[in-house]
Design a protein around this motif. Structure first.
Motif, PDB file in Angstrom:
ATOM      1  N   VAL A 341       1.011  -1.051   0.128  1.00  0.00           N
ATOM      2  CA  VAL A 341      -0.088   0.010  -0.096  1.00  0.00           C
ATOM      3  C   VAL A 341       1.085   1.109   0.009  1.00  0.00           C
ATOM      4  N   PRO A 342       0.761   2.303  -1.002  1.00  0.00           N
ATOM      5  CA  PRO A 342       1.396   3.281  -0.935  1.00  0.00           C
ATOM      6  C   PRO A 342       1.263   4.348   0.064  1.00  0.00           C
ATOM      7  N   VAL A 343       2.124   4.749   1.102  1.00  0.00           N
ATOM      8  CA  VAL A 343       2.036   5.598   2.133  1.00  0.00           C
ATOM      9  C   VAL A 343       3.119   6.614   2.324  1.00  0.00           C
ATOM     10  N   VAL A 344       2.793   7.604   3.045  1.00  0.00           N
ATOM     11  CA  VAL A 344       3.841   8.537   3.372  1.00  0.00           C
ATOM     12  C   VAL A 344       4.688   8.196   4.046  1.00  0.00           C
ATOM     13  N   ARG A 345       6.058   8.108   3.708  1.00  0.00           N
ATOM     14  CA  ARG A 345       7.100   7.709   4.412  1.00  0.00           C
ATOM     15  C   ARG A 345       8.070   8.908   4.693  1.00  0.00           C
ATOM     16  N   PRO A 346       8.913   8.710   5.595  1.00  0.00           N
ATOM     17  CA  PRO A 346       8.716   7.528   6.808  1.00  0.00           C
ATOM     18  C   PRO A 346       7.269   8.046   7.437  1.00  0.00           C
ATOM     19  N   ILE A 347       7.191   6.964   8.380  1.00  0.00           N
ATOM     20  CA  ILE A 347       5.593   6.931   9.035  1.00  0.00           C
ATOM     21  C   ILE A 347       5.591   8.176   9.934  1.00  0.00           C
ATOM     22  N   GLY A 348       4.562   9.052  10.076  1.00  0.00           N
ATOM     23  CA  GLY A 348       4.512  10.138  10.668  1.00  0.00           C
ATOM     24  C   GLY A 348       4.283   9.710  12.243  1.00  0.00           C
ATOM     25  N   GLY A 349       4.043  10.857  13.128  1.00  0.00           N
ATOM     26  CA  GLY A 349       4.022  10.515  14.568  1.00  0.00           C
ATOM     27  C   GLY A 349       2.765  10.041  15.125  1.00  0.00           C
ATOM     28  N   HIS A 350       1.676  10.597  14.443  1.00  0.00           N
ATOM     29  CA  HIS A 350       0.069  10.483  15.011  1.00  0.00           C
ATOM     30  C   HIS A 350      -0.850   9.868  14.115  1.00  0.00           C
ATOM     31  N   ALA A 351      -0.294   9.517  12.696  1.00  0.00           N
ATOM     32  CA  ALA A 351      -0.986   8.935  11.855  1.00  0.00           C
ATOM     33  C   ALA A 351      -0.534   8.313  10.638  1.00  0.00           C
ATOM     34  N   VAL A 352      -0.853   7.408   9.898  1.00  0.00           N
ATOM     35  CA  VAL A 352      -0.680   6.905   8.920  1.00  0.00           C
ATOM     36  C   VAL A 352      -1.429   7.548   7.566  1.00  0.00           C
ATOM     37  N   TYR A 353      -0.644   7.982   6.542  1.00  0.00           N
ATOM     38  CA  TYR A 353      -1.347   8.605   5.320  1.00  0.00           C
ATOM     39  C   TYR A 353      -1.200   7.651   4.164  1.00  0.00           C
ATOM     40  N   ILE A 354      -2.308   7.116   3.725  1.00  0.00           N
ATOM     41  CA  ILE A 354      -2.335   6.410   2.434  1.00  0.00           C
ATOM     42  C   ILE A 354      -2.522   7.376   1.379  1.00  0.00           C
ATOM     43  N   ASP A 355      -1.488   6.995   0.358  1.00  0.00           N
ATOM     44  CA  ASP A 355      -1.460   8.008  -0.859  1.00  0.00           C
ATOM     45  C   ASP A 355      -2.379   7.617  -1.718  1.00  0.00           C
ATOM     46  N   ALA A 356      -3.660   8.067  -1.748  1.00  0.00           N
ATOM     47  CA  ALA A 356      -4.840   7.720  -2.491  1.00  0.00           C
ATOM     48  C   ALA A 356      -4.533   7.867  -4.010  1.00  0.00           C
TER      49      ALA A 356
END
Ligand SMILES: Cc1ncc(COP(=O)(O)O)c(C=O)c1O
Length: 462
Positions: A341-356
């Motif tokens: 699944v494409p996500v914003v990396r590195p993973i942030g502190g409070h949330a995971v952000y999927i690159d829709a």
């Protein structure tokens, strides 16, 4: 030698559960009906119809035993409540600004600050304005400018401090606007709208130097200051042996003031503050506070809320808590990465952000791929995330619309609320939807307000 818990792969929650809230199980058919009634806007759902609520980490965390005990100590005197002094001292022990002004939440602090400093012709730079910050800037007629580094705009680029301000762009912005038209420079830590990414101490020093050169105050939007400090400790050279409060002091010392939502790293369900060193500015802000929030020692909060924040601030800088917090968010993110699944990396502190946008290349940005994915995660698994993309940022004050820089779905993790098995369930649902991404269709807007449309707009499948 590794710190004791770093020896093990399994992340354990550094708490036991003391009181439980039931989750109501629902079927796909029930959730389809709920979606239709909500106009495909997950903000319009009844929270009872949600299984895992990752809409926001704001005010949705669990308070501790000691916070509930502090609530009992709340003193509800209109003026001069001891709870205010408890709150003020807890804030000052981390952020020793001269003036601490309580507000009912972060946007109230923004509203007051920009009412005093903003106005037509003014330009306010930030790494990335959060939606309420931008709206409060623009409401005064001022312009909000986002100047995050280039790496911060590319979801797949790895950089330890993707929330950093582009210093050259900041300098160019100030010279082209004219320093007299830039009443304040803001830096958001961590950078929520840019993926919950941290800002380094080195970058803050760079921003400070530019502000000093032009005589412009620097304010922090410090909602997630403790998470940002943890990233500084674990990623920035020379910081590993320092305590979190020490790092926070360094951050505070670089700024002239701050806005804060205590619903994040205050570990409280409501609250915020505005802080600064400038006496004249503080007087103007307090006058606005009395007009809009309440007296200067409660600012729209009950005494018990001030107590809960004071205790929350003591707990949020605890390293066991922060290690768990950051690693458990990373666990969700890394599991999605492993599943493709494409996500914003590195993973942030409070949330995971999927690159829709990357996951749904067949849906153009103006057909809102983020909204479509968020609706699908709810339909299939009862998971509520939040579009952070063209729905949130695509519409301009003149009514025109362009694609936002990114189309993301944010899965924000409430603090101390869900266990690892809740996250394992969420991972399973997301991977299932990702495998069938081709079947998702875009959305169109059928109704929208002039400002902050993502909260109330209604959609229909395109
Ligand atoms: C970076 C940032 N700034 C400001 C705010 C506004 O705070 P509040 O929701 O308490 O008004 C938020 C809230 O989500 C935020 O994440």
């Amino acid at each position: 030698m590794l710190a004791s818990m770093d020896r093990w792969k399994t992340i354990i929650e550094p708490f036991r559960i003391h009181s439980v809230e039931p989750i109501r199980m629902t079927t796909v058919a029930e959730r389809e009906r709920a979606l239709e009634a909500a106009g495909w806007n997950l903000f319009n759902l009844h929270a009872d119809d949600v299984l895992i609520d990752l809409l926001t980490d704001s005010g949705t965390g669990a308070m501790s035993r000691d916070q509930w005990a502090a609530v009992q100590r709340g003193d509800e005197s209109y003026a001069g409540s001891p709870s205010f002094y408890e709150f003020r001292d807890a804030v000052c022990s981390l952020f020793p600004f001269r003036h601490i002004i309580p507000t009912h939440q972060g946007r109230a602090a923004e509203k007051i600050l920009f009412s005093v400093l903003g106005g037509p012709g003014k330009v306010i730079p930030n790494n990335t304005h959060f939606d309420t910050t931008r709206a409060n800037v623009e409401f005064t007629g001022a312009e909000g400018v986002d100047l995050v580094i280039a790496e911060g705009k590319v979801p797949s680029t790895i950089h330890p401090f993707k929330g950093n301000m582009d210093l050259a762009a900041l300098e160019a912005c100030i010279s082209s606007a004219g320093p007299e038209n830039v009443p304040v420079v803001m830096v958001t830590i961590t950078n929520n709208s840019g993926g919950g990414q941290p800002v380094s101490l080195e970058n803050l020093r760079g921003v400070r130097a530019i502000c000093d050169r032009y005589g412009i105050p620097l304010f922090l939007d410090a909602c997630r200051f403790a998470e940002n400090a943890w990233f500084i400790k674990t990623r920035e050279a020379g910081q590993a042996d320092r305590s979190i409060p020490d790092i926070v002091h360094d951050i505070a010392a670089l700024a002239d003031g701050m806005t804060m939502s205590a619903k994040k790293d205050g570990l409280a369900n409501i609250g915020g503050w505005l802080a600064m060193n400038d006496d004249r500015l503080a007087e103007q802000c307090r006058n606005m506070l009395i007009l809009t929030e309440g007296f200067i020692t409660y600012g729209g909060l009950a005494g018990r809320d001030l107590e809960a924040i004071a205790q929350g601030l003591r707990e949020v800088v605890d390293e066991d808590y922060l290690r768990y917090r950051i690693r458990s968010t990373e666990y969700l993110g890394e599991s999605l990465v492993r599943g493709g699944v494409p996500v914003v990396r590195p993973i942030g502190g409070h949330a995971v952000y999927i690159d829709a946008r990357a996951m749904l290349p067949h849906i153009p940005p103006l057909r809102y791929p983020g909204q479509s994915l968020a609706a699908a995660l709810y339909r299939e698994g009862g998971i509520r995330g939040c579009e952070i993309g063209t729905v949130m940022f695509g519409r301009h004050p003149d009514g025109t619309e362009t694609p936002a820089a990114m189309d993301l779905v944010r899965l924000a993790i409430p603090r101390r609320t869900y266990t690892q098995s809740h996250m394992d369930y969420a991972i399973e649902v997301i991977l299932w939807v990702a495998e069938r991404a081709q079947q998702l269709r875009g959305m169109r807007i059928v109704e929208q307000p002039a400002q902050l449309r993502h909260f109330t707009a209604r959609f229909a499948p395109a």
